[in-house]
Design an enzyme around this catalytic site. Sequence first.
Site, short mmCIF file in Angstrom:
data_model
loop_
_atom_site.label_atom_id
_atom_site.label_comp_id
_atom_site.label_asym_id
_atom_site.label_seq_id
_atom_site.Cartn_x
_atom_site.Cartn_y
_atom_site.Cartn_z
CB ALA A 62 28.89 64.90 80.45
CG ASN A 113 30.78 61.76 71.85
OD1 ASN A 113 30.52 62.48 72.81
ND2 ASN A 113 30.38 60.51 71.76
NE ARG A 120 -16.78 96.75 81.33
CZ ARG A 120 -17.72 96.18 80.58
NH1 ARG A 120 -18.34 95.10 81.00
NH2 ARG A 120 -18.03 96.67 79.40
#
Length: 455
Positions: A378, A375, A15
Amino acid sequence: MSVDVIILAAGQGSRMKSDKPKVLHPIGGKPMVQHVIDSARGLESARLHLVIGHGADQVRAALGGQVLNFAVQAEQLGTGHAVAQAMDAVDRNGISLVLYGDVPLTRTETLQQLLRIAQQGHLGLLTVELADPAGYGRIIRDDLGAVVAIVEHKDATVTQRAVREVNTGILALPSRLLADWLPQLSSNNVQGEYYLTDVIAMAAAEGVRIEAIQPEHEQEVQGVNNRQQQSELERWYQRREAEWLMAEGVTLLDPSRVDVRGSLSAGRDVVIDINCVFEGVVRLGHGVEIGPNCSIRNASIGDGTVIKANSVIEDARVDAGCDIGPFARLRPGTELAKGAKIGNFVETKKARIGEGSKVNHLSYIGDAEVGEAVNVGAGTITCNYDGVNKFRTEIGDGAFIGSNSALVAPVKIGAGSTVGAGSTITKDVEAQQLSVARGKQRNLDNWQRPVKQKD
Ligand code: UD1
Ligand code: CA
């Protein structure tokens, strides 16, 4: 006294409508049968036997490496026949405990109660009262209330079917008795199966005391036959995990919207927003805050770290006071030192980011060693892959990488150096140098743009 635990897991579970054996379907991220094994391991001096049949190879492979005696039941001729397959390896002087591989959440304490009954020479039976007992074996008691038999639903009379106390299938008894009774089982019943449950009437006939006990929670004896029942147990399991976390001092903004698939430990004053999923082993330090929709797998997160919405973390180590996300992806082998920042749309992989360093926006840092107070601007990419090989990038303490730089590995960027924005760095940069590697800007006066021809 030695305990032989016989776990039945040979049935098909049709099942579930699955190619995977039923007992390997998970609750809380762990195969059901593994839950049963783990509960049984909590018992003193227990030896474990697993009766397998349908999908035997898959079950064996999934449980490989564990101390388990596998007994194969080639044909599923009933629960009594299944137990008999394991009896060769069972110590006749000890006691036997029968469990089902598809009844995952029975607590060890409940099993211990049954063992205590069997250790006194009696038969311990786990039963439960159900509002709807249809399908289950019914517990038949005499006028004095003593259990005298179990009658399977399909074999039961109308009066017997009215009984709401049912057999959970879980029982414990002296192994010597079990070994005597199993060969006496017959398949003369509606299903033509060898019912283990027929040993109850044998025990009653021989004057062996039968003690029925009930579990603290009905879900402990809930079997899984279909996906619906699996989901019900999953929800109950998750609710308990959530309650445990709250008891440990964790704030869950909505206890019904957190999922733990593995083990999650948390310090004090942790806050977890909605829809977070924890997998594998996850450790959260004190005061960790996790925003909504985060997925965290096999990771340790240091005190006071904040993980913002929609971040995905896997196989990573994060020290204290870090700031992650929103929308950050920390892939395997990421290590963040104290106070590091990984901002939105940043992906890291096999990367060590030093103390206080920042990779705040839209970057990929992979196979990299980044020093302290660096740092990374982006859009910076470590170009770590040439299509075949992976190479490393090293960035020294205090370096400043301008935005939109491509660092073509293998490459070293020295401490305190500066990389101009938009650079494609293919050669090492020494400490304190400025490196600019981009097309020079030209400005042309009075530039005429092309004009569209009129026709
Ligand atoms: C069994 C009990 C029933 C009880 C119910 C609780 C018997 C005869 N009946 O019924 O009293 O109320 O469980 O759920 O014991 N299995 C094997 N080999 C077999 C048959 C079964 O390994 O040949 C395993 C299954 O994989 C499963 C467990 O035994 O884990 C129970 O089998 P299942 O067919 O579900 O038993 P029920 O008919 O539901
Ligand atoms: Ca069943």
